[in-house]
Scaffold this motif. Structure first.
Motif, PDB file in Angstrom:
ATOM      1  N   GLU A   4      10.753 -34.945  -5.296  1.00  0.00           N
ATOM      2  CA  GLU A   4      11.006 -34.068  -6.434  1.00  0.00           C
ATOM      3  C   GLU A   4      11.724 -34.794  -7.569  1.00  0.00           C
ATOM      4  O   GLU A   4      11.459 -34.573  -8.740  1.00  0.00           O
ATOM      5  CB  GLU A   4      11.859 -32.901  -5.930  1.00  0.00           C
ATOM      6  N   GLU A 307       0.292 -27.262 -12.435  1.00  0.00           N
ATOM      7  CA  GLU A 307       0.076 -27.463 -10.997  1.00  0.00           C
ATOM      8  C   GLU A 307      -0.762 -28.723 -10.741  1.00  0.00           C
ATOM      9  O   GLU A 307      -0.443 -29.531  -9.867  1.00  0.00           O
ATOM     10  CB  GLU A 307      -0.586 -26.226 -10.374  1.00  0.00           C
ATOM     11  N   ALA A 310       1.503 -31.704 -11.414  1.00  0.00           N
ATOM     12  CA  ALA A 310       2.503 -31.931 -10.361  1.00  0.00           C
ATOM     13  C   ALA A 310       1.847 -32.606  -9.155  1.00  0.00           C
ATOM     14  O   ALA A 310       2.383 -33.550  -8.572  1.00  0.00           O
ATOM     15  CB  ALA A 310       3.139 -30.601  -9.954  1.00  0.00           C
ATOM     16  N   LYS A 311       0.654 -32.133  -8.779  1.00  0.00           N
ATOM     17  CA  LYS A 311      -0.057 -32.736  -7.643  1.00  0.00           C
ATOM     18  C   LYS A 311      -0.393 -34.198  -7.926  1.00  0.00           C
ATOM     19  O   LYS A 311      -0.259 -35.066  -7.055  1.00  0.00           O
ATOM     20  CB  LYS A 311      -1.327 -31.949  -7.346  1.00  0.00           C
ATOM     21  N   LEU A 314       2.444 -36.400  -7.472  1.00  0.00           N
ATOM     22  CA  LEU A 314       2.857 -36.558  -6.074  1.00  0.00           C
ATOM     23  C   LEU A 314       2.025 -37.600  -5.318  1.00  0.00           C
ATOM     24  O   LEU A 314       2.337 -37.925  -4.173  1.00  0.00           O
ATOM     25  CB  LEU A 314       2.753 -35.209  -5.346  1.00  0.00           C
ATOM     26  N   THR A 342      -0.988 -30.325  -1.511  1.00  0.00           N
ATOM     27  CA  THR A 342       0.421 -29.897  -1.485  1.00  0.00           C
ATOM     28  C   THR A 342       0.576 -28.629  -2.327  1.00  0.00           C
ATOM     29  O   THR A 342       0.028 -28.540  -3.427  1.00  0.00           O
ATOM     30  CB  THR A 342       1.319 -31.003  -2.086  1.00  0.00           C
ATOM     31  N   ASP A 343       1.312 -27.668  -1.808  1.00  0.00           N
ATOM     32  CA  ASP A 343       1.617 -26.468  -2.606  1.00  0.00           C
ATOM     33  C   ASP A 343       2.790 -26.794  -3.528  1.00  0.00           C
ATOM     34  O   ASP A 343       3.926 -26.932  -3.073  1.00  0.00           O
ATOM     35  CB  ASP A 343       1.963 -25.293  -1.682  1.00  0.00           C
ATOM     36  N   VAL A 344       2.493 -26.958  -4.817  1.00  0.00           N
ATOM     37  CA  VAL A 344       3.536 -27.381  -5.762  1.00  0.00           C
ATOM     38  C   VAL A 344       4.191 -26.183  -6.455  1.00  0.00           C
ATOM     39  O   VAL A 344       5.057 -26.367  -7.321  1.00  0.00           O
ATOM     40  CB  VAL A 344       2.972 -28.346  -6.838  1.00  0.00           C
ATOM     41  N   ARG A 345       3.786 -24.989  -6.099  1.00  0.00           N
ATOM     42  CA  ARG A 345       4.353 -23.833  -6.801  1.00  0.00           C
ATOM     43  C   ARG A 345       5.859 -23.687  -6.621  1.00  0.00           C
ATOM     44  O   ARG A 345       6.567 -23.412  -7.599  1.00  0.00           O
ATOM     45  CB  ARG A 345       3.591 -22.558  -6.397  1.00  0.00           C
ATOM     46  N   LEU A 347       8.009 -26.078  -6.236  1.00  0.00           N
ATOM     47  CA  LEU A 347       8.613 -27.136  -7.063  1.00  0.00           C
ATOM     48  C   LEU A 347       8.617 -26.719  -8.549  1.00  0.00           C
ATOM     49  O   LEU A 347       9.619 -26.882  -9.255  1.00  0.00           O
ATOM     50  CB  LEU A 347       7.785 -28.403  -6.855  1.00  0.00           C
TER      51      LEU A 347
END
Ligand code: AOS
Ligand code: ZN
Ligand code: ZN
Length: 388
Positions: A4, A307, A310-311, A314, A342-345, A347
Motif C-alpha cells: 500500500e 481500480e 491500482a491493480k 500492484l 486483487t480486490d483493490v476497493r 485500498l
C-alpha cells in the motif's frame, strides 16, 4: 508484490479530466432521451463536473467543446470554475456541425471551407489564452463515403497545411493533441483513421504535438495497449479519451465493457511511470450517458479507472522482470493476473478516507441531494451536442 505504501502516493496524485458534454443530454441518431435537471449552459455543466470532483477528489479539470460551450466571457467561465473548485482543461475543437463541412473541414476540396475550419481552430487557441488552458484537442470528422470521391493524398496535404498553421499559433506552453478514429461519420476512408497517421503528422509538426488514444476508436480486437506502449516509447502519447465500447464508438463508461483491457493499458502506463501528471499524459473521459444518470455515471467511470490503475500499480515488476528474463511464460502471466485479481476497493476506500472523502463516492453523492436540487432548479436542459 508492492504494498500500500508504494501504491497510495501514486493514486493520490492521479488526475482524470471530465468532458463537459457528458453532463448534457445525448443520444443516438434514433433518439435523445431528455433527463430532468441537466445543465442549461456551460456554467451548469461545470457545476455538475465539480460534483464529481467533490466526491472523488481526482477530477479537478473539465474539458470544453467549442462552440458547444461557447460563452461571451471565457474569463468569467474560468472564474466560475475556480469558485466551484475546478478549472478548465483541454479545449476541444468542433469542425463537424456546420453545413459547410459536408465534404470535410480542413481536408475539404474548397479552400474557402478549409479557411473557415482553420479559423475555428485558431479561435480555439484564443479560448485557451482566455481560459488558461494548455491543450488543444483536434478530432476531425473528415473522410470519404465513396471510393473516388476525393484524392486521398491531396487531403493529407491539406491536413498537414492546416495542422501546421495551427501549430505555429500555439504559445510556448500550449500543446496540440491529435485524435484518430477508424470510421464514423465517414464510412469508406477517414483522413486520420489510425495512430500511425496521427503519429506521422505529430512527428512532422514537432514536440508540441502528440497523439490522443480514444479507446473506442479502433477495430474490434485491436491490441490498444501495444499502441500505448509504442507511443510511450516514442514519447508521442499525449492523452487518452477513455470510454468503453462493445461494437463501435459506443462512448460507454470506462472500464464497463472490458475492465481487463483497461488494466492492460494502465499496466503499460504504470510501467512507464506515467500515471501522474508529471508523466506528461492526460487522462480524460470521453463519454455520453444516453440512458443512465450522468453525474453518477461519471463518478462510476472515475472509480473504474482508479481500480484499474491500482491493480496495475500492484504488479510485482521486479518479479515480472525476473520471470521475463528467465523465459518463464506462465510465471510472468501469473504475476500480472495476481495483480488484476486483487480486490483493490478496500485500498481505494482507505485512500479516500485519508484525503477526507467518503469511502463510497456514489453513495455519498446519492445522499447529497444534489440531483434533487438540480431537478427542481433547472428546467429545459440542453443537449450535449451529439444527436442534437
Ligand atoms: C469523436 O468521436 C471523438 O471521440 C471526439 O473526441 C469528440 O470530439 C468527442 O467525442 C466529443 O463528442
Ligand atoms: Zn474522443
Ligand atoms: Zn469518439
Amino acid at each position: 508484490m508492492p504494498g500500500e505504501k508504494d501504491v497510495l502516493p501514486v493514486l493520490r496524485e492521479q488526475r482524470i479530466e471530465l468532458p463537459s458534454w457528458a453532463f448534457g443530454n445525448s443520444g443516438t441518431r434514433f433518439k435523445v432521451f431528455a433527463q430532468a435537471g441537466v445543465p442549461r449552459d456551460p456554467f451548469e455543466k461545470i457545476a455538475d463536473a465539480a460534483q464529481v470532483h467533490r466526491f472523488t477528489g481526482v477530477t479537478p479539470t473539465v474539458s470544453l467543446h467549442i462552440p458547444w460551450d461557447a460563452v461571451d466571457d471565457y474569463g468569467k467561465l474560468a472564474e466560475h470554475a475556480a469558485e466551484q473548485g475546478v478549472s478548465i482543461g483541454v479545449i476541444n475543437s468542433n469542425t463537424f456541425q456546420d453545413d459547410d463541412y459536408r465534404l470535410g473541414s480542413v481536408c475539404h476540396p474548397d479552400p474557402r471551407v478549409r479557411r473557415k475550419a482553420i479559423d475555428h481552430l485558431l479561435s480555439c487557441v484564443d479560448v485557451m489564452d482566455a481560459t488558461g488552458s494548455a491543450h488543444l484537442k483536434l478530432w476531425f470528422a473528415d473522410g470519404l463515403n465513396y471510393p473516388g470521391q476525393d484524392d486521398l493524398r491531396a487531403r493529407q496535404d491539406r491536413l498537414a497545411d492546416a495542422l501546421g498553421e495551427v501549430y505555429r499559433r500555439l504559445g510556448p506552453d500550449q500543446r496540440m493533441l491529435v485524435e484518430y478514429k477508424l470510421f464514423e461519420p465517414a464510412f469508406y476512408a477517414t483522413d486520420i483513421p489510425d495512430w500511425g497517421t496521427a503519429y506521422a503528422h505529430c512527428r512532422m509538426l514537432g514536440d508540441k504535438a502528440s497523439v490522443v488514444v480514444d479507446t473506442g476508436h479502433h477495430a474490434a480486437h485491436t491490441n490498444i495497449e501495444f499502441i500505448v506502449a509504442f507511443l510511450l516509447w516514442e514519447q508521442k502519447l499525449g492523452a487518452f479519451d477513455l470510454n468503453s465500447r462493445f461494437y463501435a464508438d459506443d462512448d460507454l463508461m470506462a472500464g464497463a465493457a472490458d475492465p481487463f483491457q483497461l488494466f492492460r493499458i494502465m499496466h503499460e502506463i504504470a510501467g512507464a511511470g506515467a500515471v501522474t501528471p508529471d508523466g506528461g499524459v492526460l487522462f480524460m473521459l470521453d463519454q455520453c450517458h444516453n440512458i443512465e444518470p450522468k453525474i453518477q455515471a461519471e463518478i462510476r467511470s472515475v472509480l473504474n479507472v482508479q481500480e484499474a490503475t491500482a491493480k496495475a500499480l500492484l504488479v510485482d515488476r521486479e518479479a515480472l522482470r525476473q520471470a521475463q528474463s528467465e523465459g518463464d511464460v506462465l510465471g510472468a502471466n501469473a504475476i500480472l493476473m495476481d495483480a488484476y485479481n486483487t480486490d483493490v476497493r478496500p485500498l481505494l476506500a482507505r485512500l479516500r478516507i485519508e484525503t477526507g472523502l467518503d469511502p463510497d463516492p456514489i453513495a455519498a453523492y446519492r445522499r447529497s441531494g444534489y440531483l434533487e436540487k438540480i431537478v427542481a432548479e433547472r428546467v429545459g436542459g440542453s443537449a450535449a451536442g451529439w444527436g442534437a
